[in-house]
Write an enzyme that holds these catalytic residues in place. Structure first.
Site, PDB file in Angstrom:
ATOM      1  N   ILE A  99      11.128  14.172   5.191  1.00  0.00           N
ATOM      2  CA  ILE A  99      11.374  13.816   6.584  1.00  0.00           C
ATOM      3  C   ILE A  99      12.552  14.610   7.147  1.00  0.00           C
ATOM      4  O   ILE A  99      12.485  15.156   8.245  1.00  0.00           O
ATOM      5  CB  ILE A  99      11.678  12.296   6.703  1.00  0.00           C
ATOM      6  CG1 ILE A  99      10.529  11.485   6.112  1.00  0.00           C
ATOM      7  CG2 ILE A  99      11.967  11.912   8.150  1.00  0.00           C
ATOM      8  CD1 ILE A  99       9.174  11.714   6.753  1.00  0.00           C
TER       9      ILE A  99
ATOM     10  N   THR B 225      13.710   4.215   5.539  1.00  0.00           N
ATOM     11  CA  THR B 225      13.125   2.871   5.580  1.00  0.00           C
ATOM     12  C   THR B 225      14.022   1.924   4.793  1.00  0.00           C
ATOM     13  O   THR B 225      14.377   2.196   3.647  1.00  0.00           O
ATOM     14  CB  THR B 225      11.732   2.891   4.947  1.00  0.00           C
ATOM     15  OG1 THR B 225      10.957   3.877   5.628  1.00  0.00           O
ATOM     16  CG2 THR B 225      11.053   1.541   5.076  1.00  0.00           C
TER      17      THR B 225
ATOM     18  N   LYS C 277       9.029  -1.192  11.077  1.00  0.00           N
ATOM     19  CA  LYS C 277       8.694  -0.180  10.070  1.00  0.00           C
ATOM     20  C   LYS C 277       8.144  -0.812   8.791  1.00  0.00           C
ATOM     21  O   LYS C 277       7.108  -0.399   8.253  1.00  0.00           O
ATOM     22  CB  LYS C 277       9.947   0.646   9.750  1.00  0.00           C
ATOM     23  CG  LYS C 277       9.841   1.518   8.535  1.00  0.00           C
ATOM     24  CD  LYS C 277       8.818   2.619   8.709  1.00  0.00           C
ATOM     25  CE  LYS C 277       8.432   3.225   7.377  1.00  0.00           C
ATOM     26  NZ  LYS C 277       7.726   4.481   7.490  1.00  0.00           N
TER      27      LYS C 277
ATOM     28  N   ARG D 139      -0.590  -2.142   5.937  1.00  0.00           N
ATOM     29  CA  ARG D 139      -1.511  -1.234   5.224  1.00  0.00           C
ATOM     30  C   ARG D 139      -1.709  -1.709   3.780  1.00  0.00           C
ATOM     31  O   ARG D 139      -2.812  -1.653   3.251  1.00  0.00           O
ATOM     32  CB  ARG D 139      -0.965   0.195   5.256  1.00  0.00           C
ATOM     33  CG  ARG D 139      -1.988   1.235   4.828  1.00  0.00           C
ATOM     34  CD  ARG D 139      -1.745   2.542   5.529  1.00  0.00           C
ATOM     35  NE  ARG D 139      -2.544   3.645   5.024  1.00  0.00           N
ATOM     36  CZ  ARG D 139      -3.752   3.970   5.483  1.00  0.00           C
ATOM     37  NH1 ARG D 139      -4.293   3.258   6.438  1.00  0.00           N
ATOM     38  NH2 ARG D 139      -4.404   5.004   4.994  1.00  0.00           N
TER      39      ARG D 139
ATOM     40  N   HIS E 115     -19.446  -2.034  12.317  1.00  0.00           N
ATOM     41  CA  HIS E 115     -19.071  -3.091  13.267  1.00  0.00           C
ATOM     42  C   HIS E 115     -17.869  -2.585  14.076  1.00  0.00           C
ATOM     43  O   HIS E 115     -16.944  -2.016  13.507  1.00  0.00           O
ATOM     44  CB  HIS E 115     -18.705  -4.358  12.476  1.00  0.00           C
ATOM     45  CG  HIS E 115     -18.425  -5.543  13.345  1.00  0.00           C
ATOM     46  ND1 HIS E 115     -17.290  -5.626  14.131  1.00  0.00           N
ATOM     47  CD2 HIS E 115     -19.108  -6.691  13.547  1.00  0.00           C
ATOM     48  CE1 HIS E 115     -17.299  -6.768  14.785  1.00  0.00           C
ATOM     49  NE2 HIS E 115     -18.401  -7.433  14.459  1.00  0.00           N
TER      50      HIS E 115
ATOM     51  N   GLY F 298      -0.170   4.118  -4.260  1.00  0.00           N
ATOM     52  CA  GLY F 298       1.018   4.862  -4.686  1.00  0.00           C
ATOM     53  C   GLY F 298       1.877   5.299  -3.525  1.00  0.00           C
ATOM     54  O   GLY F 298       1.686   4.881  -2.383  1.00  0.00           O
TER      55      GLY F 298
ATOM     56  N   CYS G  92       6.474   4.472  -0.336  1.00  0.00           N
ATOM     57  CA  CYS G  92       6.667   3.558   0.793  1.00  0.00           C
ATOM     58  C   CYS G  92       5.803   2.312   0.686  1.00  0.00           C
ATOM     59  O   CYS G  92       6.316   1.193   0.657  1.00  0.00           O
ATOM     60  CB  CYS G  92       6.325   4.277   2.093  1.00  0.00           C
ATOM     61  SG  CYS G  92       7.271   5.771   2.287  1.00  0.00           S
TER      62      CYS G  92
ATOM     63  N   LYS H 104      -1.772  10.663  -3.761  1.00  0.00           N
ATOM     64  CA  LYS H 104      -2.934  10.652  -2.868  1.00  0.00           C
ATOM     65  C   LYS H 104      -3.430  12.076  -2.659  1.00  0.00           C
ATOM     66  O   LYS H 104      -2.814  13.035  -3.133  1.00  0.00           O
ATOM     67  CB  LYS H 104      -2.608   9.976  -1.543  1.00  0.00           C
ATOM     68  CG  LYS H 104      -1.675  10.748  -0.653  1.00  0.00           C
ATOM     69  CD  LYS H 104      -1.565  10.011   0.667  1.00  0.00           C
ATOM     70  CE  LYS H 104      -1.044  10.896   1.757  1.00  0.00           C
ATOM     71  NZ  LYS H 104      -1.096  10.266   3.044  1.00  0.00           N
TER      72      LYS H 104
ATOM     73  N   ARG I  88       5.312  10.450  -6.760  1.00  0.00           N
ATOM     74  CA  ARG I  88       6.104   9.208  -6.837  1.00  0.00           C
ATOM     75  C   ARG I  88       5.209   7.974  -6.792  1.00  0.00           C
ATOM     76  O   ARG I  88       4.328   7.875  -5.940  1.00  0.00           O
ATOM     77  CB  ARG I  88       7.126   9.163  -5.692  1.00  0.00           C
ATOM     78  CG  ARG I  88       8.314  10.066  -5.964  1.00  0.00           C
ATOM     79  CD  ARG I  88       9.253  10.103  -4.807  1.00  0.00           C
ATOM     80  NE  ARG I  88       8.687  10.787  -3.652  1.00  0.00           N
ATOM     81  CZ  ARG I  88       9.303  10.902  -2.491  1.00  0.00           C
ATOM     82  NH1 ARG I  88      10.494  10.380  -2.327  1.00  0.00           N
ATOM     83  NH2 ARG I  88       8.729  11.542  -1.500  1.00  0.00           N
TER      84      ARG I  88
HETATM   85  N1  SAJ Z   1      -5.114   4.748  -0.227  1.00  0.00           N
HETATM   86  C1  SAJ Z   1      -6.294   4.194  -0.714  1.00  0.00           C
HETATM   87  N2  SAJ Z   1      -7.331   3.990   0.153  1.00  0.00           N
HETATM   88  C2  SAJ Z   1      -7.252   4.326   1.470  1.00  0.00           C
HETATM   89  C3  SAJ Z   1      -6.048   4.880   1.975  1.00  0.00           C
HETATM   90  C4  SAJ Z   1      -4.988   5.081   1.091  1.00  0.00           C
HETATM   91  O1  SAJ Z   1      -6.396   3.870  -1.898  1.00  0.00           O
HETATM   92  O2  SAJ Z   1      -8.244   4.108   2.194  1.00  0.00           O
HETATM   93  C5  SAJ Z   1      -3.971   4.922  -1.130  1.00  0.00           C
HETATM   94  C6  SAJ Z   1      -3.520   6.385  -1.256  1.00  0.00           C
HETATM   95  O3  SAJ Z   1      -4.306   7.086  -2.176  1.00  0.00           O
HETATM   96  C7  SAJ Z   1      -2.075   6.192  -1.704  1.00  0.00           C
HETATM   97  C8  SAJ Z   1      -1.640   4.916  -0.988  1.00  0.00           C
HETATM   98  O4  SAJ Z   1      -2.843   4.251  -0.592  1.00  0.00           O
HETATM   99  O5  SAJ Z   1      -1.995   5.983  -3.099  1.00  0.00           O
HETATM  100  C9  SAJ Z   1      -0.771   5.157   0.253  1.00  0.00           C
HETATM  101  O6  SAJ Z   1      -1.290   6.247   1.001  1.00  0.00           O
HETATM  102  P1  SAJ Z   1      -1.351   6.245   2.602  1.00  0.00           P
HETATM  103  O7  SAJ Z   1      -2.015   7.493   3.020  1.00  0.00           O
HETATM  104  O8  SAJ Z   1      -1.949   4.976   3.072  1.00  0.00           O
HETATM  105  O9  SAJ Z   1       0.172   6.166   3.063  1.00  0.00           O
HETATM  106  P2  SAJ Z   1       1.483   7.057   2.744  1.00  0.00           P
HETATM  107  O10 SAJ Z   1       2.270   6.358   1.690  1.00  0.00           O
HETATM  108  O11 SAJ Z   1       1.173   8.477   2.535  1.00  0.00           O
HETATM  109  O12 SAJ Z   1       2.254   6.936   4.154  1.00  0.00           O
HETATM  110  C10 SAJ Z   1       2.542   5.654   4.679  1.00  0.00           C
HETATM  111  C11 SAJ Z   1       2.128   5.628   6.170  1.00  0.00           C
HETATM  112  N3  SAJ Z   1       2.176   4.274   6.669  1.00  0.00           N
HETATM  113  C12 SAJ Z   1       1.119   3.723   7.325  1.00  0.00           C
HETATM  114  O13 SAJ Z   1       0.069   4.293   7.467  1.00  0.00           O
HETATM  115  C13 SAJ Z   1       1.318   2.351   7.870  1.00  0.00           C
HETATM  116  C14 SAJ Z   1       3.048   6.543   6.977  1.00  0.00           C
HETATM  117  O14 SAJ Z   1       2.737   6.445   8.361  1.00  0.00           O
HETATM  118  C15 SAJ Z   1       4.506   6.167   6.732  1.00  0.00           C
HETATM  119  O15 SAJ Z   1       5.399   7.001   7.473  1.00  0.00           O
HETATM  120  C16 SAJ Z   1       4.781   6.342   5.265  1.00  0.00           C
HETATM  121  O16 SAJ Z   1       3.941   5.416   4.535  1.00  0.00           O
HETATM  122  C17 SAJ Z   1       6.249   6.055   5.000  1.00  0.00           C
HETATM  123  O17 SAJ Z   1       6.997   7.015   4.700  1.00  0.00           O
HETATM  124  O18 SAJ Z   1       6.695   4.911   5.170  1.00  0.00           O
END
Ligand code: SAJ
Length: 430
Positions: free
Chosen positions: A11, A117, A201, A208, A239, A252, A255, A313, A320
């Site tokens: 960031i 955060t 935040k 999520r 839907h 993972g 955050c 991801k 991490r």
């Molecule tokens: N994942 C799944 N299935 C999905 C989507 C994600 O299993 O359908 C997994 C990913 O593989 C990963 C984890 O969830 O292991 C988190 O990935 P992510 O893409 O959902 O989120 P991050 O950690 O890359 O980023 C999040 C984001 N927060 C939200 O979407 C609410 C981002 O906007 C934030 O800025 C970031 O956390 C942060 O730094 O806080």
């Protein structure tokens, strides 16, 4: 404006570069000498090409310089340091160190912005207190929280376009900080108080996490009932008010698995849903290990398992809190030999194989953990002569089942335990 950005990670670096591109004189500060050298030499440590591009042009323009300590003065200080957790508790030492260093030298009228955060209440507990401890009035400066919201993989785009929230100690503080951020952010900027911004935040990431838990629970439920969760999700998502996320091997990153604990640790009796969601998500690596046991069946001790993916991801290099680490530990506890291949990942604590061939050589099962695009190009028939048994466990429903089945692999997809799973025609409409 003279701006200091503390912490030049995912960031801090792009934020510093965007402020520099907007015409501010920016000094990026980081304690890691390697990070500073990488930025100076143009091979920045953040893998995203867009970040590298804007960082390099900001350095070349002369508007962005980097240093290991704070300059003697500035007009604005932006704190982007990490907030790791230890045993579900946030470790705020880097925020505290940054706040103390800034408080010691800030002049009246300076802006102090916390982007990291943090648990709600941190601006007051740490930043305001750092000023008070030194006998300085926090009202002489403008203190605000402007949490970062960008998603790894699309950092520069989201920094520019996402809506932002700025929580000020006073309305004036939020307004002053907004005047700085409009130079880099085209999204809507909501002004509020610090505590609300801190909660916004953490709540976003908790939302999520809860939704991911729902998808993961659905995968297990569908398996138990004997239907394909992916088909259920695909149809349910047609839907207009349903949008189920994708199940996977675990949640993972630094955050989403962390932030819900900021709420739960201080409010254990008000966060039942949040805590349950965390437990569901934390269980997923165990589910993957159980799938491996099921597929290997006999003679498990010493069996070689190849994991594809170490990053938390798709298409990022960050490992991490990656589900790969948890799965690997659980498999090792069960006495499997585990090798990991991930050409994008860096700093994976358990080591990586240099090549795919090396990772799958002698494998009794291949387990897809991370849905990197480049894994789609793997030609399963080229792996056939290398593996000991042709078993593929796809924890993301990502690889082409038909292609792997045609190459003789027994394919098992998380969320689909239907007996004919590999052969059923997909995507027929009801
Ligand atoms: N994942 C799944 N299935 C999905 C989507 C994600 O299993 O359908 C997994 C990913 O593989 C990963 C984890 O969830 O292991 C988190 O990935 P992510 O893409 O959902 O989120 P991050 O950690 O890359 O980023 C999040 C984001 N927060 C939200 O979407 C609410 C981002 O906007 C934030 O800025 C970031 O956390 C942060 O730094 O806080």
């Amino acid at each position: 404006m003279d701006v200091v950005v503390l912490g030049l990670g995912y960031i801090g670096l792009p934020t510093a570069a965007m402020l520099a591109a907007a015409g501010h004189r920016v000094i990026g500060v980081d304690v890691n000498e390697r990070v500073l050298q990488d930025i100076r030499s143009g091979c920045g440590h953040v893998a995203e090409p867009d970040v590298r591009l804007i960082a390099n042009s900001a350095v070349a323009s002369g508007n962005l310089t980097v240093a290991s300590a704070l300059p003697r003065s500035a007009n604005a200080y932006i704190i982007c340091v990490p907030t790791p957790t230890k045993e579900h508790k946030p470790d705020l030492r880097y925020v505290k160190q940054a706040a103390e260093a800034i408080a010691a030298q800030a002049n009246a009228g300076d802006l102090i912005v916390l982007e990291s955060t943090v648990p709600p209440g941190t601006v007051e507990d740490i930043i305001v207190r750092a000023f008070e401890t030194l006998g300085k009035s926090p009202d002489s400066v403008h203190i605000a929280h402007c949490p970062e919201r960008v998603i790894p993989g699309s950092i520069v785009h989201e920094l520019r376009h996402n809506a932002r929230v700025i929580g000020g100690r006073r309305r004036l503080d939020a307004e002053m900080v907004r005047d700085l951020y409009v130079s880099i952010c085209d999204g809507e900027i909501s002004l509020t108080d610090c505590l609300t911004a801190e909660l916004v935040k953490v709540v976003e990431n908790t939302f999520r996490d809860v939704n991911l838990a729902f998808a993961n629970e659905l995968a297990l439920l569908a398996e138990a009932i004997g239907v394909d969760a992916w088909e259920v999700i695909g149809i349910a998502n047609k839907h207009p008010r349903v949008n189920i996320l994708r199940p996977g091997p675990g949640v993972g990153g630094h955050c989403i698995p962390v932030d819900p604990n900021f709420l739960a640790s201080k409010n254990p009796f008000l966060t039942e849903l949040i805590q349950t969601a965390r437990r569901v998500n934390e269980r997923m690596p165990h589910v993957v290990a159980r799938l491996v046991d099921e597929m290997i069946a006999a003679n498990r001790t010493g069996a070689n398992i190849a994991l594809l993916g170490a990053a938390f991801k798709a298409d990022v290099d960050d490992t991490r809190e990656s589900p790969a680490s948890a799965v690997l530990r659980l498999l090792q506890e069960r006495r499997y030999n585990v090798s990991v291949y991930d050409p994008l990942a860096r700093d994976f604590e358990y080591g990586l194989c240099e090549t795919l061939e090396c990772a799958v050589s002698g494998a009794e099962a291949i387990v897809l953990i991370t849905d990197h695009k480049l894994f789609r190009d793997i030609e399963p028939s080229t792996l056939s002569p290398l593996v000991r048994r042709k078993i593929l466990i796809d924890t993301r429903n990502f690889l082409d089942r038909e292609r792997w089945s045609a190459a003789g692999f027994n394919v098992r997809t998380l969320g689909d335990a239907t007996p004919e799973a590999s052969y059923r025609p997909k995507a027929y409409s009801l």
